[in-house]
Design a protein around this motif. Structure first.
Motif, mmCIF file in Angstrom:
data_model
loop_
_atom_site.group_PDB
_atom_site.id
_atom_site.type_symbol
_atom_site.label_atom_id
_atom_site.label_comp_id
_atom_site.label_asym_id
_atom_site.label_seq_id
_atom_site.Cartn_x
_atom_site.Cartn_y
_atom_site.Cartn_z
ATOM 1 N N SER A 105 40.896 -21.199 87.238
ATOM 2 C CA SER A 105 41.103 -20.473 88.629
ATOM 3 C C SER A 105 39.607 -20.110 89.729
ATOM 4 C CB SER A 105 42.022 -19.944 88.820
ATOM 5 O OG SER A 105 42.560 -19.979 90.087
ATOM 6 N N CYS A 106 39.867 -18.723 88.564
ATOM 7 C CA CYS A 106 38.551 -18.468 89.132
ATOM 8 C C CYS A 106 37.227 -18.316 88.930
ATOM 9 C CB CYS A 106 38.898 -15.939 88.896
ATOM 10 S SG CYS A 106 38.383 -15.592 87.396
ATOM 11 N N HIS A 148 35.532 -16.508 87.164
ATOM 12 C CA HIS A 148 34.927 -15.265 87.190
ATOM 13 C C HIS A 148 35.549 -14.152 86.430
ATOM 14 C CE1 HIS A 148 32.016 -14.218 89.978
ATOM 15 N NE2 HIS A 148 32.076 -12.981 89.881
ATOM 16 N N LEU A 173 37.261 -15.961 76.445
ATOM 17 C CA LEU A 173 37.612 -16.556 78.216
ATOM 18 C C LEU A 173 36.423 -17.581 78.307
ATOM 19 C CD1 LEU A 173 39.477 -15.174 79.779
ATOM 20 C CD2 LEU A 173 37.576 -13.695 81.087
ATOM 21 N N CYS A 203 35.055 -19.155 81.051
ATOM 22 C CA CYS A 203 34.601 -18.894 81.875
ATOM 23 C C CYS A 203 33.426 -17.652 81.570
ATOM 24 C CB CYS A 203 34.967 -18.679 83.449
ATOM 25 S SG CYS A 203 36.067 -17.128 83.662
HETATM 26 S S1 FES Z 1 38.622 -18.655 85.466
HETATM 27 FE FE1 FES Z 1 39.573 -17.315 85.335
HETATM 28 S S2 FES Z 1 39.110 -16.134 83.510
HETATM 29 FE FE2 FES Z 1 38.251 -17.856 83.855
#
Ligand code: FES
Ligand code: SF4
Ligand code: SF4
Lengths: 326, 167
Positions: A61-62, A64, A80, A82
């Motif tokens: 999603s983010c 971030h 993680l 991303c």
């Molecule tokens: S996409 Fe949100 S923590 Fe990796």
């Protein structure tokens, strides 16, 4: 002017594939890609989906490092997606990289797992502030910076589940709350505004689900992308249980006290007496293991137990560092 | 303010709405064309960035609307690989893309009609604000064929007084 070189290199990805709707068994798909030094692992997941196979599925999603959706395993290491740079991963593991979900037995579709057990445990520890709130307060409830520090960053957890699915106890004990839920419980226990009293903490003491079943392997600390150090929070919950007098005499709490007694007496661990202290008469069931340990020299007979050098200093240390009453 | 929100009349969803939504999903799942959603989306993103960003002209916006219309047609010719009903994020991305096309059309048609510059809508061919003609909200409606009709609503100025921005 500094120049920043973008380099690319060939990487072979072995990717876990499974669709619970149609596949009887999971399988692995191979993709070879040119990876640039600027990419994070999530970019690779995106490129597999967008350029190579639209049916490839993962959570994100983010992008971030804040929503916790994209945690997977990369060569067995909780990652993680991303957050981790591909170059760092290649440095760690070389050019053959395997991508798998956090927990294969919970796989639903490719990287997506059923996190129901994670959320159930999260809910079970009352993950909210328990407090009698004045609906029309006349002033704000002040928390000093020092009191806020007590949370020890437990509030930074993003519920990614990396620690939970890295924990060996979660794998074998369905009731065990798991490291993330403990970190969450600690987050509220350490909050000066929380008035839960013993309500939440007693749950932490119960056998099977509670903190005493943690085997202190530190896998959770290793797995956490936000450096929450869940095992550190578990240790703090142990101390809170003793501090608040909630640590009733069980195998587990006696085991903890036994550790301290053994160190205070010998300056080192007397494993034989420790088990006797923790388990009482039911120690009889451990005799076969004890005999093996004895043969390997892991335990000695009580009268042969050596004493550590500088025992008096160790004893002083134990005395000065013991804050909890047993 | 809050009371105004409470007074907004919401249209009650009908069986027809549900049918439309289901038809949209069925179309995406079953259509057997040769375009990919990712490919079309890349084209739309590039086109909107180039032609309908904060700085735009009548000319660039015409390029954008032509492209959006072209992509609308090509969208009828997509195919997705994932046909499953379980966590189908490819289906999700395709639905989202269909809506991105609609919203791109809203943005561009409204911008073409607003022949002035205001805030982040900067028309390089009409550089100043024109309160006489454009102190009004744009309302845009899409019909069944995908054509957009524009309407306008008066601005309630409240405490604010109109004066030129000089900073
Ligand atoms: S996409 Fe949100 S923590 Fe990796
Ligand atoms: S330290 Fe405890 S909670 Fe953390 S992974 Fe090991 S057993 Fe699980
Ligand atoms: S403690 Fe760390 S690893 Fe565990 S859920 Fe929270 S952020 Fe993820």
């Amino acid at each position: 002017m500094s120049t920043h070189n973008i380099n690319t290199q060939k990487v072979n990805f072995k990717v876990f594939r499974f669709n619970a709707d149609v596949d009887y068994l999971p399988y692995y798909e191979d993709y070879t890609m040119e990876v640039t030094s600027e990419e994070v692992v999530l970019d690779i997941l995106n490129r597999i989906k967008w350029d190579l196979d639209g049916s490839f599925s993962y959570r994100r999603s983010c992008r971030h490092g804040i929503c916790g959706a994209c945690a997977i395993k990369l060569n067995g290491r909780a990652t993680l997606a991303c957050k981790e740079n591909m170059n760092d991963m290649i440095k760690l593991f070389g050019n053959d990289i395997t991508l798998e979900p956090l927990s294969i037995k919970r796989a639903v579709k490719d990287m997506i797992i059923d996190k129901a057990d994670f959320w159930q445990k999260h809910d079970a520890v009352k993950p909210y502030l328990i407090s009698d709130i004045d609906e029309y307060p006349e002033h704000e409830h002040l928390v000093s910076p020092k009191q806020a520090e007590e949370l020890d960053d437990a509030d930074l957890c993003i519920q990614c589940g990396a620690c939970h699915y890295a924990c060996p106890v979660v794998e074998i004990n369905d009731e065990f709350f798991g490291p993330a839920a403990f970190a969450k419980a600690y987050r509220f226990e350490a909050d000066v505004r929380d008035e839960a009293g013993t309500e939440r903490l007693t749950e932490m003491h119960k056998e099977a689900q509670g903190v005493w079943d943690c085997v202190k392997c530190f896998e959770c600390a290793e797995a956490c992308p936000k450096d929450i150090n869940p095992i550190g929070k578990i240790t703090k919950l142990h101390l809170m249980l003793f501090d608040k007098g909630l640590a009733t005499s069980t195998v587990a709490s006696r085991h903890a006290v036994g550790f301290k007694n053994s160190i205070a007496k010998h300056g080192m661990l007397d494993e034989g007496t420790l088990v006797l202290y923790s388990e009482g008469p039911s120690i009889i069931k451990h005799i076969p293991v004890a005999l093996q340990m004895f043969r390997k020299g892991k335990i000695v007979l009580p009268w042969n137990m050596p004493k550590s050098d500088n025992l008096d200093e160790i004893q002083k240390l134990v005395k000065s560092s013991s804050t909890a009453k047993f | 303010m809050v009371s105004e929100i409470d007074n907004i009349e919401l249209r009650v969803a009908t069986k027809e709405d549900a049918k439309n939504a289901q038809a949209e999903i069925d179309f995406i799942l079953n259509n057997n064309g040769d375009e990919t959603v990712t490919g079309l989306r890349d084209e739309l993103q590039q086109c909107m960035t180039d032609n309908a960003g904060a700085f735009r002209t009548g000319e660039s916006l015409e390029i954008a609307i032509a492209k959006v219309k072209e992509l609308h047609k090509r969208f009828k010719n997509i195919r997705i690989k994932d046909k499953s009903k379980l966590f189908n994020t490819e289906l999700q991305e395709a639905i989202e893309f269909g809506h991105m096309l609609d919203y791109s059309a809203f943005i561009v048609e409204s911008a073409i009609a607003r022949k002035e510059s205001r805030g982040a809508h900067y028309r390089e061919d009409f550089e100043s604000r024109d309160d006489e003609n454009f102190l009004k909200h744009t309302m845009a409606y899409m019909d069944d064929k995908g054509d957009i009709r524009l309407d306008y609503m008066a601005v309630k100025l409240g405490k604010h007084e109109l004066k030129p921005r000089t900073y």
